[in-house]
Design an enzyme around this catalytic site. Structure first.
Site, PDB file in Angstrom:
ATOM      1  N   ARG A 196      76.119  18.956  67.996  1.00  0.00           N
ATOM      2  CA  ARG A 196      77.265  19.495  68.425  1.00  0.00           C
ATOM      3  C   ARG A 196      76.893  19.841  69.785  1.00  0.00           C
ATOM      4  NH1 ARG A 196      79.066  23.594  63.709  1.00  0.00           N
ATOM      5  NH2 ARG A 196      79.059  22.031  61.789  1.00  0.00           N
ATOM      6  N   ARG A 246      71.251  28.908  68.229  1.00  0.00           N
ATOM      7  CA  ARG A 246      72.581  27.794  68.399  1.00  0.00           C
ATOM      8  C   ARG A 246      71.787  26.682  69.219  1.00  0.00           C
ATOM      9  NH1 ARG A 246      77.818  28.711  68.798  1.00  0.00           N
ATOM     10  NH2 ARG A 246      77.723  30.828  68.387  1.00  0.00           N
ATOM     11  N   GLU A 301      75.190  33.773  60.672  1.00  0.00           N
ATOM     12  CA  GLU A 301      75.756  32.727  59.735  1.00  0.00           C
ATOM     13  C   GLU A 301      75.076  31.599  59.512  1.00  0.00           C
ATOM     14  OE1 GLU A 301      79.284  29.212  59.943  1.00  0.00           O
ATOM     15  OE2 GLU A 301      79.657  31.016  61.605  1.00  0.00           O
ATOM     16  N   SER A 338      79.616  28.453  55.780  1.00  0.00           N
ATOM     17  CA  SER A 338      80.875  28.488  56.019  1.00  0.00           C
ATOM     18  C   SER A 338      81.557  27.661  55.110  1.00  0.00           C
ATOM     19  CB  SER A 338      81.405  28.430  57.457  1.00  0.00           C
ATOM     20  OG  SER A 338      82.754  28.353  57.734  1.00  0.00           O
ATOM     21  N   ARG A 365      69.273  28.848  61.194  1.00  0.00           N
ATOM     22  CA  ARG A 365      69.401  30.201  60.838  1.00  0.00           C
ATOM     23  C   ARG A 365      68.777  30.931  59.340  1.00  0.00           C
ATOM     24  NH1 ARG A 365      75.296  30.730  63.451  1.00  0.00           N
ATOM     25  NH2 ARG A 365      74.740  30.216  65.647  1.00  0.00           N
TER      26      ARG A 365
END
Length: 422
Positions: free
Chosen positions: A259, A274, A346, A349, A387
């Site tokens: 990403r 990130r 997070e 999801s 994470r």
């Protein structure tokens, strides 16, 4: 993709969904385009019917050796008009299709309405935050012997870490632990897909056209590096009709994810928080429409159990409308506590897309009454490793700087019970 019939029957509902999701799609334009297309289609069908009728008349006249010149002249004009209308129809269909692609999925009515994450709804948490009798270090401080950010930056650039020795072993242990749990306990079928996909595949799950700037694109071949295994795995059944007896279909897949994070510069960029390339184990399900909410709850539970097995404190949050993804109708995030960083991160999801992705990708099933319907698709991280890695080493750190290995993954760590760097 939203059902155009549903949109026309629920214009105000769809408009409100666009607002609630902070999107800017033009619903009225779609309604107008569809109405114009229907009128052009009607005229086209009328002319085609006239063509068929006159063709029979001309054949009859010629059979009787009569004069069909007037009808032939008329047909010449009609044929020209049919060609023009056919081209207009094709243009309108493309325009309508592209316009509908801009409409987000309608959130479930139970989803809290809000502009951003501040309106997300707390659901539950598991265990207590760990207390230390020393000041816990952050993962950046703990990862000197596990990660090499400097050499990763030299190889590629910022956001591409290198896992070294025990860091690489721990990362591999987490991935294998997650896969084995999903396959042998949760009864998912493991699949290994390409990490590069075409534009149609990216469009099928809703990444395109909206998120193209966040994707890594190979210009020469018009291919994309996958942002998540959701993309190739969901599209495994694109343009297929599944048998009713095949549902539910449960897949799990490990892939690296790529990403660009184009709109996130400067936001949580320290260490692994990130990054542009990371590992993730993804759960994907294809279910009957009436089973999708139960499947959503079960998938959240599958992800939670992994964190429980790792002894990590976490909380479950339901996303509000403004924090939902473009394609999701309902989403639960699982956020793990990182005690050194003193923040929730997070790691999963889990989303129910209803028939939104299925319509875009053409994924259907044949029901018991032999009718063909769209499946409901769901996916969820089970889990994303960066994470999880952060929370694990921060939670299980010891006063002497070593890191205890949770019992559940010791067998994946070649028997190592503690990472001791002294």
């Amino acid at each position: 993709m939203i059902d155009i019939k549903f949109l026309k029957e629920n214009v105000e509902l769809v408009k409100q969904a666009v607002v609630n999701k902070n999107e800017k799609a033009d619903v009225d334009k779609i309604v107008a385009l569809d109405e114009h297309k229907r009128k052009v289609q009607f005229n086209f069908d009328q002319l085609r019917a006239r063509q068929n009728q006159v063709s029979k008349e001309i054949a009859g006249i010629k059979k009787q050796k009569g004069d069909a010149s007037e009808l032939l002249a008329e047909m010449k004009d009609v044929a020209k008009k049919v060609k023009e209308l056919s081209a207009e129809l094709a243009e309108l269909e493309t325009g309508l299709y592209n316009a509908v692609l801009e409409i987000p999925n309608v959130p479930d009515e139970c989803v809290p309405v809000g502009k951003d994450e501040s309106s997300n709804k707390y659901i539950r948490e598991w265990s207590e935050k760990k207390n230390f009798d020393f000041k816990p270090k952050t993962h950046e401080e703990l990862s000197e012997h596990l990660l090499d950010f400097q050499r990763g930056g030299k190889l590629t650039g910022s956001g591409f870490p290198v896992y070294t020795k025990y860091g690489a072993l721990l990362e591999r242990a987490l991935i294998n632990f997650m896969l084995d749990t999903h396959v042998y306990k949760n009864e998912y079928t493991e699949v290994k897909t390409p990490f590069i996909v075409n534009r149609k595949t990216m469009t099928g799950t809703g990444q395109l056209p909206k998120l193209e700037n966040d994707m890594y694109h190979i210009n020469e071949d018009d291919l994309f590096l996958i942002p998540t295994a959701e993309v190739p795995v969901t599209n495994l059944h694109a343009d297929e009709i599944c048998q009713n007896t095949a549902l539910p279909i449960k897949y799990v897949s490990y892939t690296p994810c790529f990403r660009r994070e184009a709109g996130s510069y400067g936001k949580d960029t320290k260490g692994l928080q990130r990054v542009h390339q990371f590992n993730k184990v993804e759960m994907v399900r294809f279910v009957r429409p009436e089973d999708s909410e139960a499947a959503l709850e079960e998938m959240v539970g599958n992800a939670e159990k992994l964190l429980q097995d790792l002894g990590l404190h976490y909380r479950v949050i339901e996303l509000c409308t403004g924090d939902l993804s473009f394609a999701s109708a309902r989403t639960f995030d699982i956020e793990v506590w990182a005690p050194g960083s003193e923040k929730y991160l997070e790691v999963s999801s889990v989303s129910n897309f209803r028939d939104f992705q299925a319509r875009r990708a053409g994924i259907r099933f044949r029901d018991v009454d032999n009718s063909v319907k769209f499946v409901h698709t769901l996916n969820g991280s089970g889990l994303a490793t960066p994470r999880t890695f952060i929370a694990l080493i921060e939670t299980w750190q010891q006063a002497d700087g070593s890191i205890q290995i949770p019992d559940k993954i010791k067998s994946y760590m070649q028997g190592i019970e503690k990472l001791d760097f002294s």
